[in-house]
Motif scaffolding. Structure first.
Motif, PDB file in Angstrom:
ATOM      1  N   LEU A   1       0.848  -1.193   0.000  1.00  3.94           N
ATOM      2  CA  LEU A   1       0.000   0.000   0.000  1.00  3.94           C
ATOM      3  C   LEU A   1       0.885   1.245   0.000  1.00  3.94           C
ATOM      4  N   PRO A   2       0.598   2.176  -0.895  1.00  2.00           N
ATOM      5  CA  PRO A   2       1.439   3.382  -0.965  1.00  2.00           C
ATOM      6  C   PRO A   2       1.201   4.329   0.205  1.00  2.00           C
ATOM      7  N   ARG A   3       2.241   5.061   0.496  1.00  3.35           N
ATOM      8  CA  ARG A   3       2.165   6.141   1.483  1.00  3.35           C
ATOM      9  C   ARG A   3       2.562   7.413   0.738  1.00  3.35           C
ATOM     10  N   VAL A   4       3.792   7.827   0.887  1.00  4.40           N
ATOM     11  CA  VAL A   4       4.314   8.932   0.083  1.00  4.40           C
ATOM     12  C   VAL A   4       4.887   8.378  -1.217  1.00  4.40           C
TER      13      VAL A   4
ATOM     14  N   SER B   1       2.231  19.508  -7.176  1.00  9.47           N
ATOM     15  CA  SER B   1       2.817  20.141  -8.362  1.00  9.47           C
ATOM     16  C   SER B   1       3.182  21.606  -8.143  1.00  9.47           C
ATOM     17  N   GLU B   2       2.551  22.260  -7.180  1.00 13.85           N
ATOM     18  CA  GLU B   2       2.890  23.669  -6.911  1.00 13.85           C
ATOM     19  C   GLU B   2       4.116  23.793  -6.023  1.00 13.85           C
ATOM     20  N   THR B   3       4.107  23.078  -4.915  1.00 18.27           N
ATOM     21  CA  THR B   3       5.192  23.219  -3.938  1.00 18.27           C
ATOM     22  C   THR B   3       6.397  22.340  -4.266  1.00 18.27           C
ATOM     23  N   LYS B   4       6.164  21.338  -5.125  1.00 12.95           N
ATOM     24  CA  LYS B   4       7.207  20.356  -5.460  1.00 12.95           C
ATOM     25  C   LYS B   4       7.671  19.595  -4.217  1.00 12.95           C
ATOM     26  N   ARG B   5       6.758  19.437  -3.268  1.00 15.99           N
ATOM     27  CA  ARG B   5       7.044  18.717  -2.030  1.00 15.99           C
ATOM     28  C   ARG B   5       6.294  17.389  -2.031  1.00 15.99           C
ATOM     29  N   PRO B   6       6.872  16.363  -1.417  1.00 14.71           N
ATOM     30  CA  PRO B   6       6.177  15.081  -1.305  1.00 14.71           C
ATOM     31  C   PRO B   6       4.891  15.209  -0.497  1.00 14.71           C
ATOM     32  N   ILE B   7       3.894  14.413  -0.893  1.00 13.38           N
ATOM     33  CA  ILE B   7       2.612  14.371  -0.185  1.00 13.38           C
ATOM     34  C   ILE B   7       2.223  12.903   0.001  1.00 13.38           C
ATOM     35  N   ARG B   8       1.255  12.676   0.866  1.00  8.74           N
ATOM     36  CA  ARG B   8       0.753  11.322   1.070  1.00  8.74           C
ATOM     37  C   ARG B   8      -0.103  10.902  -0.120  1.00  8.74           C
ATOM     38  N   CYS B   9      -0.182   9.617  -0.324  1.00  9.93           N
ATOM     39  CA  CYS B   9      -1.033   9.066  -1.377  1.00  9.93           C
ATOM     40  C   CYS B   9      -2.467   9.531  -1.130  1.00  9.93           C
ATOM     41  N   PRO B  10      -3.130  10.054  -2.158  1.00  8.88           N
ATOM     42  CA  PRO B  10      -4.520  10.495  -1.980  1.00  8.88           C
ATOM     43  C   PRO B  10      -5.424   9.351  -1.513  1.00  8.88           C
ATOM     44  N   GLU B  11      -6.352   9.684  -0.641  1.00 14.14           N
ATOM     45  CA  GLU B  11      -7.257   8.698  -0.046  1.00 14.14           C
ATOM     46  C   GLU B  11      -8.080   7.960  -1.107  1.00 14.14           C
ATOM     47  N   PHE B  12      -8.483   8.665  -2.162  1.00  9.17           N
ATOM     48  CA  PHE B  12      -9.310   8.005  -3.172  1.00  9.17           C
ATOM     49  C   PHE B  12      -8.545   6.896  -3.897  1.00  9.17           C
ATOM     50  N   ILE B  13      -7.231   7.034  -4.018  1.00  8.39           N
ATOM     51  CA  ILE B  13      -6.422   5.972  -4.627  1.00  8.39           C
ATOM     52  C   ILE B  13      -6.323   4.790  -3.661  1.00  8.39           C
ATOM     53  N   LEU B  14      -6.086   5.069  -2.399  1.00  7.25           N
ATOM     54  CA  LEU B  14      -6.021   3.991  -1.408  1.00  7.25           C
ATOM     55  C   LEU B  14      -7.331   3.207  -1.367  1.00  7.25           C
ATOM     56  N   ASN B  15      -8.452   3.912  -1.444  1.00  7.49           N
ATOM     57  CA  ASN B  15      -9.759   3.250  -1.433  1.00  7.49           C
ATOM     58  C   ASN B  15      -9.918   2.331  -2.634  1.00  7.49           C
ATOM     59  N   LYS B  16      -9.458   2.769  -3.813  1.00  6.12           N
ATOM     60  CA  LYS B  16      -9.573   1.941  -5.015  1.00  6.12           C
ATOM     61  C   LYS B  16      -8.668   0.705  -4.923  1.00  6.12           C
ATOM     62  N   ILE B  17      -7.503   0.871  -4.330  1.00  6.41           N
ATOM     63  CA  ILE B  17      -6.574  -0.248  -4.176  1.00  6.41           C
ATOM     64  C   ILE B  17      -7.158  -1.286  -3.215  1.00  6.41           C
ATOM     65  N   LYS B  18      -7.779  -0.830  -2.146  1.00  6.36           N
ATOM     66  CA  LYS B  18      -8.296  -1.737  -1.124  1.00  6.36           C
ATOM     67  C   LYS B  18      -9.533  -2.503  -1.596  1.00  6.36           C
ATOM     68  N   ASN B  19     -10.233  -1.979  -2.591  1.00  5.83           N
ATOM     69  CA  ASN B  19     -11.454  -2.661  -3.084  1.00  5.83           C
ATOM     70  C   ASN B  19     -11.156  -3.695  -4.116  1.00  5.83           C
TER      71      ASN B  19
END
Length: 132
Positions: free
Chosen positions: A83-86, A114-132
């Motif tokens: 499961l992805p995180r960052v 894309s604005e800050t060029k900083r790492p972020i956590r995996c979006p929740e909607f992607i995690l939900n799709k992976i878990k289903n």
């Protein structure tokens, strides 16, 4: 974890003088497979970019076992490692049309704003799709 198969037909321009696929083309093949994996999941990379999310490649490792040649049809098996995180990690197995394993690889990509060029956590909607 989620697994998907994508297919790529080797074009003449992707081969060298020996008729072998040039190693530099494998990064593109893996990208094709990864984008196909996301599409199959119901996530468009274009929509991610519109949401301000980028996924640059952080690491790419490839092991060449056998060559691929012009006109081969490659089957690229893409599997999410965890499961992805960052970061999101994929492993790949590339087979030729004779079902011979010719290449193994893995990539690590980083979710980035894309604005800050900083790492972020995996979006929740992607995690939900992976878990289903």
């Amino acid at each position: 974890m989620k697994r998907h198969h994508a297919f790529v037909k080797v074009r003449y321009a992707e081969t060298d003088q020996m008729g072998v696929v040039h190693h530099g083309n494998y990064a593109e093949y893996l990208e094709i497979a990864r984008l196909d994996w996301l599409d199959q999941l119901g996530v468009s990379y274009k929509s991610l970019e519109k949401e301000g999310i980028m996924l640059p490649v952080y690491e790419l490792n490839t092991k060449f076992i056998k060559p691929a040649y012009f006109d081969d049809v490659l089957r690229i098996e893409t599997q999410l490692k965890e499961l992805p995180r960052v970061k999101i990690e994929f492993s790949y197995q590339v087979f030729n049309q004779h079902d011979e394993l010719i290449t193994t690889a893995y990539t690590i990509l980083v979710f980035m704003d894309s604005e800050t060029k900083r790492p972020i956590r995996c979006p929740e909607f992607i995690l939900n799709k992976i878990k289903n």
